[in-house]
Scaffold this motif. Structure first.
Motif, mmCIF file in Angstrom:
data_model
loop_
_atom_site.group_PDB
_atom_site.id
_atom_site.type_symbol
_atom_site.label_atom_id
_atom_site.label_comp_id
_atom_site.label_asym_id
_atom_site.label_seq_id
_atom_site.Cartn_x
_atom_site.Cartn_y
_atom_site.Cartn_z
ATOM 1 N N ARG A 15 0.833 -1.199 0.000
ATOM 2 C CA ARG A 15 0.000 0.000 0.000
ATOM 3 C C ARG A 15 0.872 1.256 0.000
ATOM 4 N NH1 ARG A 15 -2.533 -3.687 3.449
ATOM 5 N NH2 ARG A 15 -1.265 -2.961 5.196
ATOM 6 N N LEU A 16 0.532 2.193 -0.839
ATOM 7 C CA LEU A 16 1.146 3.513 -0.781
ATOM 8 C C LEU A 16 0.298 4.371 0.138
ATOM 9 C CD1 LEU A 16 3.179 5.683 -1.819
ATOM 10 C CD2 LEU A 16 1.463 6.251 -3.539
ATOM 11 N N LEU A 17 0.915 4.842 1.214
ATOM 12 C CA LEU A 17 0.212 5.676 2.181
ATOM 13 C C LEU A 17 0.638 7.125 2.022
ATOM 14 C CD1 LEU A 17 0.556 3.434 5.376
ATOM 15 C CD2 LEU A 17 -1.258 3.411 3.645
ATOM 16 N N ARG A 18 -0.334 8.002 1.916
ATOM 17 C CA ARG A 18 -0.072 9.449 1.878
ATOM 18 C C ARG A 18 -0.581 10.035 3.182
ATOM 19 N NH1 ARG A 18 1.442 12.915 -1.905
ATOM 20 N NH2 ARG A 18 1.320 11.264 -3.490
ATOM 21 N N GLU A 19 0.374 10.433 4.048
ATOM 22 C CA GLU A 19 0.055 10.880 5.402
ATOM 23 C C GLU A 19 -0.856 9.868 6.096
ATOM 24 O OE1 GLU A 19 -1.246 14.950 5.420
ATOM 25 O OE2 GLU A 19 0.757 15.697 4.903
ATOM 26 N N ILE A 22 -4.441 5.361 2.647
ATOM 27 C CA ILE A 22 -4.136 4.536 1.483
ATOM 28 C C ILE A 22 -4.512 5.269 0.199
ATOM 29 C CG2 ILE A 22 -4.676 2.375 0.268
ATOM 30 C CD1 ILE A 22 -5.265 1.136 3.014
ATOM 31 N N GLU A 23 -3.533 5.386 -0.690
ATOM 32 C CA GLU A 23 -3.768 6.022 -1.984
ATOM 33 C C GLU A 23 -3.734 5.014 -3.133
ATOM 34 O OE1 GLU A 23 -2.344 9.970 -4.471
ATOM 35 O OE2 GLU A 23 -0.985 9.139 -2.955
ATOM 36 N N SER A 24 -2.836 4.015 -3.047
ATOM 37 C CA SER A 24 -2.699 3.020 -4.111
ATOM 38 C C SER A 24 -2.347 1.672 -3.495
ATOM 39 C CB SER A 24 -1.602 3.419 -5.109
ATOM 40 O OG SER A 24 -1.865 4.667 -5.687
ATOM 41 N N LYS A 25 -2.616 0.601 -4.278
ATOM 42 C CA LYS A 25 -2.266 -0.751 -3.840
ATOM 43 C C LYS A 25 -1.605 -1.523 -4.982
ATOM 44 C CE LYS A 25 -6.068 -1.346 -0.509
ATOM 45 N NZ LYS A 25 -7.239 -2.213 -0.143
ATOM 46 N N MET A 300 11.429 2.486 1.128
ATOM 47 C CA MET A 300 10.015 2.433 1.510
ATOM 48 C C MET A 300 9.488 3.788 1.947
ATOM 49 S SD MET A 300 9.890 -1.303 3.413
ATOM 50 C CE MET A 300 8.096 -1.373 3.535
ATOM 51 N N THR A 301 10.364 4.684 2.362
ATOM 52 C CA THR A 301 9.973 6.060 2.639
ATOM 53 C C THR A 301 10.233 6.856 1.371
ATOM 54 O OG1 THR A 301 10.567 5.824 4.971
ATOM 55 C CG2 THR A 301 10.371 8.073 4.097
ATOM 56 N N LEU A 302 9.180 7.215 0.662
ATOM 57 C CA LEU A 302 9.324 7.800 -0.668
ATOM 58 C C LEU A 302 9.450 9.317 -0.643
ATOM 59 C CD1 LEU A 302 6.733 5.602 -2.605
ATOM 60 C CD2 LEU A 302 9.149 5.155 -2.144
ATOM 61 N N SER A 303 8.844 9.943 0.347
ATOM 62 C CA SER A 303 8.910 11.406 0.467
ATOM 63 C C SER A 303 8.526 11.773 1.889
ATOM 64 C CB SER A 303 7.960 12.070 -0.537
ATOM 65 O OG SER A 303 6.613 11.881 -0.139
ATOM 66 N N LYS A 304 8.402 13.049 2.153
ATOM 67 C CA LYS A 304 8.013 13.492 3.488
ATOM 68 C C LYS A 304 6.584 13.074 3.826
ATOM 69 C CE LYS A 304 11.116 17.487 3.670
ATOM 70 N NZ LYS A 304 11.205 18.964 3.782
ATOM 71 N N VAL A 305 5.786 12.797 2.792
ATOM 72 C CA VAL A 305 4.373 12.516 3.054
ATOM 73 C C VAL A 305 3.922 11.140 2.554
ATOM 74 C CG1 VAL A 305 3.729 14.943 3.096
ATOM 75 C CG2 VAL A 305 3.663 13.704 0.930
ATOM 76 N N THR A 306 4.794 10.410 1.864
ATOM 77 C CA THR A 306 4.379 9.105 1.336
ATOM 78 C C THR A 306 5.352 8.009 1.758
ATOM 79 O OG1 THR A 306 5.557 9.490 -0.756
ATOM 80 C CG2 THR A 306 3.212 10.052 -0.691
ATOM 81 N N LEU A 308 5.626 3.332 1.828
ATOM 82 C CA LEU A 308 5.057 2.049 1.446
ATOM 83 C C LEU A 308 4.895 1.156 2.674
ATOM 84 C CD1 LEU A 308 7.190 1.366 -1.748
ATOM 85 C CD2 LEU A 308 4.808 2.104 -1.682
ATOM 86 N N GLU A 309 3.865 0.356 2.652
ATOM 87 C CA GLU A 309 3.585 -0.585 3.736
ATOM 88 C C GLU A 309 3.219 -1.926 3.104
ATOM 89 O OE1 GLU A 309 1.097 0.335 7.493
ATOM 90 O OE2 GLU A 309 -0.294 -0.524 6.019
ATOM 91 N N VAL A 310 3.757 -3.019 3.638
ATOM 92 C CA VAL A 310 3.509 -4.357 3.085
ATOM 93 C C VAL A 310 2.751 -5.183 4.112
ATOM 94 C CG1 VAL A 310 4.548 -6.427 2.106
ATOM 95 C CG2 VAL A 310 5.671 -4.214 1.800
#
Length: 317
Positions: A15-19, A22-25, A300-306, A308-310
């Motif tokens: 899962r892509l988490l934005r703050e 969940i935004e995408s899977k 797994m940490t893509l930016s300050k706000v996004t 990834l979680e598995v």
């Protein structure tokens, strides 16, 4: 690979988490095999078939290690690492690919891989080391240089024969297609890919052991500083051999134990395969918590706000 029954378990989910929302899977399948071809752990279906893409490169390099080409032209482990690479076109990598051609007295004009957009030479293409290795074998064997990518060419027949021997299958049964670089790639089950990496890491074959040594001793040649394969092999100090492929392929072998892990992200997402690899390597104890933390911070940490979680686990059979 385990035969006679369908090996299937729940897929992994990335899962892509934005703050935190969940935004995408992405959905991912993964298999662990041993060097006898037995499926030990699975998420998804071990019989899922996919093109192995650049995960094939260490086995394409067997054409170099088994023909006396290394010795004939005085090629080093650093040369062998670039032959196995999907490099970033950095100066030291381009020079290493050129060195393979120079030592084997092959003009770079014979390279048939593409010129990357915005670049000037096929030597800058990420597969140029693989192509240079194929050409070196052709030069050593007096095989034609201008047709080395054709599936019927002796160097390609040699490569598929080596893979067929490892998987104990007739070479004519393999389904092939052209990779983006023009060379043949093969449509394999995930269990077969994992079995190949188990054999690569088993330390039972001198030719494959030399390939592993080249990759783990010169990880910056294999992908590049800051890239997943390089950083994983550097951080694990020779305990793991790692090779990425396009469209969500990630392959890892545990050295000395003859265990191989093959990962396929079903939508081909690059970011998801790294997240799953870190998750599973930590779960299986193939990396330490400190290595896991370092890799997670970088991949797994893509930016300050996004981030990834598995979720999900490999299932035992």
């Amino acid at each position: 690979m385990t035969r006679g029954r369908r090996v299937q378990a729940a897929e992994l989910e990335v899962r892509l988490l934005r703050e935190g929302i969940i935004e995408s899977k992405h959905y991912v399948q993964a298999v662990v095999c041993d060097s006898r071809g037995r499926t030990l752990l699975v998420a998804g279906n071990a019989e899922t078939a996919t093109f192995v893409r650049s995960g094939l490169k260490p086995f394409q390099a067997l054409a170099v290690t088994t023909t006396g080409t290394l010795e004939r032209y005085g090629l080093t482990d650093r040369d062998l690492a670039i032959i196995c690479s999907s490099h970033q076109g950095r100066l030291e990598q381009v020079r290493q690919a050129f060195n393979v051609l120079w030592r084997s007295d092959v003009d770079p004009s014979h390279l048939q891989c593409p010129v990357p957009p915005g670049k000037r030479s096929p030597l800058e293409y990420n597969c140029s080391g693989k192509h240079a290795g194929m050409l070196a074998v052709c030069q050593q064997r007096n095989w034609p240089l201008n047709s080395y990518l054709q599936r019927s060419h002796p160097v390609q027949q040699l490569i598929i024969q080596k893979v067929a021997e490892l998987l104990r299958m007739p070479a004519e049964e393999f389904i092939s297609a052209r990779d983006d670089c023009g060379a043949p790639t093969y449509f394999l089950q995930l269990g077969q890919i994992a079995s190949l990496y188990a054999l690569l890491s088993a330390s039972e074959n001198l030719d494959m052991e030399r390939i592993v040594r080249a990759m783990t001793h010169h990880p910056a040649m294999v992908s590049g500083n800051g890239e997943f394969d390089t950083e994983l092999m550097r951080l694990t100090e020779g305990e793991l051999v790692s090779k990425s492929g396009a469209e969500g392929i990630q392959c890892i072998g545990r050295l000395g134990e003859g265990l191989g892990l093959a990962i396929k992200v079903m939508d081909g997402a690059r970011r998801a395969k790294y997240a799953v690899a870190i998750h599973l390597l930590k779960q299986m104890g193939w990396i330490t918590p400190a290595v896991s933390e370092t890799l997670a911070e970088n991949f797994m940490t893509l930016s300050k706000v996004t981030r990834l979680e598995v979720s999900g686990d490999l299932s035992m059979l």
